[in-house]
Design an enzyme around this catalytic site. Structure first.
Site, PDB file in Angstrom:
ATOM      1  N   GLU A 142      23.221 -36.151  -8.326  1.00 20.51           N
ATOM      2  CA  GLU A 142      24.410 -36.732  -7.702  1.00 20.51           C
ATOM      3  C   GLU A 142      24.772 -35.841  -6.509  1.00 20.51           C
ATOM      4  O   GLU A 142      24.906 -34.621  -6.681  1.00 20.51           O
ATOM      5  CB  GLU A 142      25.558 -36.775  -8.703  1.00 20.51           C
ATOM      6  N   ARG A 187      18.871 -28.535 -21.186  1.00 19.96           N
ATOM      7  CA  ARG A 187      19.113 -28.013 -19.842  1.00 19.96           C
ATOM      8  C   ARG A 187      19.025 -26.493 -19.857  1.00 19.96           C
ATOM      9  O   ARG A 187      19.101 -25.858 -20.911  1.00 19.96           O
ATOM     10  CB  ARG A 187      20.487 -28.462 -19.351  1.00 19.96           C
ATOM     11  N   LYS A 228      28.846 -27.608 -11.847  1.00 11.02           N
ATOM     12  CA  LYS A 228      29.155 -27.855 -10.438  1.00 11.02           C
ATOM     13  C   LYS A 228      30.651 -27.713 -10.183  1.00 11.02           C
ATOM     14  O   LYS A 228      31.070 -27.241  -9.116  1.00 11.02           O
ATOM     15  CB  LYS A 228      28.698 -29.255 -10.031  1.00 11.02           C
TER      16      LYS A 228
END
Length: 603
Positions: free
Chosen positions: A43, A308, A318
Site C-alpha cells: 500500500e 512476517r 508504518k
C-alpha cells in the site's frame, strides 16, 4: 580457510527450502499452471521497510526459481493516506533490491494500461498482464495499480448485489462495529440486511455518483453474522470517501476496501500464488468467498500465509514509523537509523547484504523475534569482502615526531582490501605531524593497555614504531599534542621492522588530511522489543547519532557513492547523499564488531 576454486565459486548458492516453495514446486511438477505468477502488493501509504524486503525476496525469489513473474502492484484503495511520493519510493526500493538478481522477473504493465475485455471459457472476462521479455526493453512501463481496476471492481460489486450476496447498509461506523459482535459472541443482523436487491442497486449507484456524505452508507457482503470468523460477519466492501486519489484524481467518490480489491486484483492479473503475511490468514475465507461467489471463468488465485519479520531493536509498524518522521525524532523516511529500505540504502547497506539476510531468514508459519545481530552479521560479512580500506581519525589528537625531518614526506604502501588481492595497494603520505585517535592514548593506562602512553611504544600501521616522550597540555589540562620519537629503522624493510610491538594504531598525515563530517549511527532503540508495552518512544537511544569532524587520508577525496569503505579499526562507512565537492559526509554503516553484545556480557 580453504579458498574455493573458480568452478566452485561459479556455482550459485542453493535456493532456500520452505513450505511455500514446496507447494509451488508441487504445482510446477503437476503442471497446474502455465506459469507461476506472484505479486508484491504494498500500500503506498509509507516507505518500504525491512519487513517488506523479506516479502520482496520471497515473491521475487519464487518467480526467479520457478521461471515465473512477480508483479509490482500498488494496492491503493485508501486515497486519504496514499501519496505519489510513496509510489516513487516503493518503485525505487524494489528496483534497487532486485537489481541484477530478479529484475528480469519484474512484472510491470504498459503505462496507462487497464484491464482488457476478453472471453474465457465462453464467458466475458477481464485481464491485465505484464509486459515482459523482448517487449519490456522498448515499452514504457509502470507498476500495476489496484485503482486501475476500480471500474471492474465496481462491476463485481454490482454482480454480488444482483445475486443477493451484498446489500447497502445505513449503519454508522460505530454501530457497524457494535453489531459485528466479538470473537466470543455472534454478531447482530443489520436492520438493512433485508433491503431489496433493487433498492441496494439504486443506492449503490447513488453512492458512486457522490449523492451521500462520507460514512453515510456502506456496501456489505451478506455472509453470516454468526460466523466464528468475524471477518465473515457481513464485511464492508465499499465505503463513501469524498477524497481525491493520487492516481485516479476526483473520478471516484466510493472506494473498495482492501479485502475486496485485493483478491480481485489478483484475479485480474492472473496471479497464481498470492502470498501474504500471517495476519491475513483469517481473511482467507473472505478472499475465497468473494472469488467463488462471482462465478469467475478463469482459475482462481489462492492465498498462502507466512510469518512476517519482527526484528529486534526496531519497530516495523508504518504508523509508528510515520510518527517518528512527523515528530521529527528522525530526519525523514530515509534517515539511516530507520528500518526502511531507503534508510538502509542511505546508511550504506548493499542490496546483496539485505538480500542475503531477507532471502535466507526462513519462511515459517509461526511468529518470532529475529535478533538484529543476524542482520548486522550479514552486513559485516558483505562489507568485509567489498570495502576499500582507508585511514581516518574521528577524534583527532596531534602527534609530532620530533626526530623526523621537517618538510620530509614519504609515500607509504597501504593495502586496499586484504580480502581481495586484486584490489591492490595505494600510496598514503607520511610526515612529521600526524593525527591519531584520542582514545588511542592514555596517560594512566590500566594493565594490558597496548596503545600509546607516556614512555610506551606503539606501531603506526604501514609506518614506524613511535614512543611517547612528552604530553603538551593547555592551561586547563586538555591535551594539545603528543611529542614522540620514531624508530626510523622499524618501517617495513628496516633493520628493526621485526621488533615485536603489541599495539598497532591508525593515523593520518596532518599536512594532507581531508576534513570530513562523519555520522556515527547506532540502533534507534535501547531494548529488543520497544513496542512490547507502553510508549515505544520511551526506549529511544539518545546516542543513536553522533556527528564528528574527522581527519581522513587524501585518498578519500575521490570517494564515490557506489563504493564502500572500511575506516581501519573503526567501522564500515559510505558516502552520504549530502556530500558535495569540498564537503565530504560519511555515514557509518556498522561498527567492526558487535559492541552491544559486549555490553550485554558486561551486564
Amino acid at each position: 580457510m580453504t579458498t574455493p576454486s573458480p568452478e566452485q565459486a561459479a556455482v550459485p548458492a542453493p535456493a532456500p527450502s520452505d513450505f511455500i516453495r514446496d507447494i509451488v514446486a508441487a504445482h510446477v511438477a503437476e503442471g497446474r499452471y502455465p506459469r507461476i505468477h506472484t505479486r508484491f502488493p504494498p500500500e503506498p501509504n509509507g516507505y518500504l521497510h525491512i519487513g517488506h524486503a523479506k516479502s520482496i525476496c520471497l515473491n521475487f525469489g519464487i518467480a526467479r526459481e520457478f521461471g515465473g513473474v512477480c508483479n509490482l502492484r500498488m494496492d491503493d484503495t485508501n486515497p486519504t493516506k496514499e501519496e505519489v511520493e510513496y509510489v516513487d519510493s516503493i518503485m525505487a526500493d524494489v528496483q534497487w533490491l532486485i537489481g541484477g538478481w530478479a529484475d528480469d522477473r519484474l512484472g510491470l504493465k504498459a503505462a496507462g494500461g487497464t484491464p482488457k475485455a476478453i472471453e474465457s471459457n465462453g464467458q466475458s472476462d477481464f485481464y491485465l498482464g505484464p509486459v515482459t521479455g523482448a517487449d519490456a526493453a522498448s515499452a514504457k512501463r509502470e507498476p500495476f495499480y489496484a485503482s486501475d481496476y476500480f471500474e471492474q471492481i465496481y462491476g463485481y460489486a454490482v454482480a454480488l448485489i444482483e445475486k443477493g450476496a451484498a446489500y447497502v447498509c445505513d449503519l454508522s461506523p460505530e454501530d457497524t462495529d457494535r453489531y459485528r459482535g466479538a470473537p466470543d459472541r455472534p454478531g447482530q443482523d443489520s436492520p438493512f440486511r433485508t433491503r431489496t436487491t433493487a433498492e441496494s442497486l439504486d443506492l449503490f449507484q447513488k453512492m458512486k455518483a457522490g449523492e451521500f456524505p462520507d460514512a453515510a452508507r456502506t456496501l456489505r457482503a451478506r455472509i453470516d453474522m454468526a460466523s466464528p470468523n468475524v471477518w465473515l460477519r457481513d464485511p464492508i466492501l465499499y465505503r463513501i470517501r469524498h477524497a481525491a486519489h493520487h492516481h485516479t484524481g476526483a473520478k471516484w467518490r466510493i472506494y473498495p476496501l482492501y479485502d475486496f480489491a485485493h483478491c480481485l486484483s489478483d484475479y485480474l492479473e492472473g496471479i497464481t500464488h498470492s502470498i501474504c503475511t500471517l495476519e491475513f490468514e483469517v481473511h482467507r475465507p473472505l478472499y475465497d468467498w468473494i472469488l467463488e461467489n462471482l462465478g469467475l471463468p478463469r482459475p482462481l488465485p489462492h492465498q498462502y500465509e507466512f510469518a512476517r519479520l519482527s526484528l529486534g531493536y526496531t519497530v516495523m509498524s508504518k504508523r509508528k514509523l510515520l510518527q517518528l518522521v512527523n515528530d521529527k525524532i528522525v530526519l525523514g523516511w530515509d534517515d539511516p537509523r530507520m528500518p526502511t529500505i531507503s534508510g538502509l540504502r542511505r546508511r550504506g547497506v548493499t542490496p546483496e547484504a539485505l538480500r542475503h539476510f531477507a532471502y535466507n531468514i526462513g519462511i515459517t508459519k509461526y511468529n518470532g523475534l529475529t535478533d538484529v545481530a543476524v542482520l548486522e552479521h550479514a552486513i559485516r560479512e558483505d562489507l568485509n569482502k567489498r570495502a576499500l580500506r582507508r585511514l581516518a581519525v574521528l577524534r583527532p589528537v596531534k602527534v609530532v615526531i620530533t626526530n623526523y625531518p621537517e618538510g620530509k614526506i614519504e609515500e607509504l604502501d597501504a593495502i586496499n582490501n586484504p580480502e581481495d588481492l586484486d584490489a591492490g595497494t595505494r600510496k598514503i603520505p607520511f610526515g612529521r605531524t600526524l593525527y591519531i585517535e584520542r582514545e588511542d592514548f592514555m596517560e594512566n593506562p590500566p594493565p594490558k593497555y597496548f596503545r600509546l602512553c607516556p614512555g610506551g611504544e606503539v606501531r603506526l600501521k604501514y609506518a614506524y614504531i613511535i614512543k611517547c616522550d612528552e604530553v603538551v597540555k593547555d592551561t586547563t589540562g586538555n591535551i594539545l599534542e603528543l611529542r614522540c620519537t620514531a624508530d626510523l629503522e622499524s618501517k617495513t624493510g628496516g633493520a628493526t621492522a621485526a621488533r615485536k610491538i603489541k599495539g598497532t594504531i591508525h593515523w593520518v598525515s596532518a599536512a594532507h588530511a581531508l576534513e570530513a563530517e562523519v555520522r556515527l549511527y547506532d540502533r534507534l532503540f535501547t531494548v529488543a522489543e520497544p513496542d512490547a508495552a507502553g510508549d515505544f518512544k520511551q526506549h529511544l537511544n539518545p546516542h543513536s547519532l553522533e556527528i564528528l569532524a574527522a581527519k581522513c587520508e587524501p585518498g578519500l577525496k575521490t570517494a564515490a557513492p557506489e563504493l564502500r569503505y572500511q575506516f581501519e579499526r573503526l567501522g564500515y562507512f559510505a558516502l552520504d547523499q549530502e556530500s558535495a565537492v569540498g564537503k565530504l559526509v560519511f555515514n557509518r554503516t556498522i561498527s567492526l564488531r558487535d559492541t552491544w553484545a559486549r555490553e550485554m556480557r558486561k551486564g
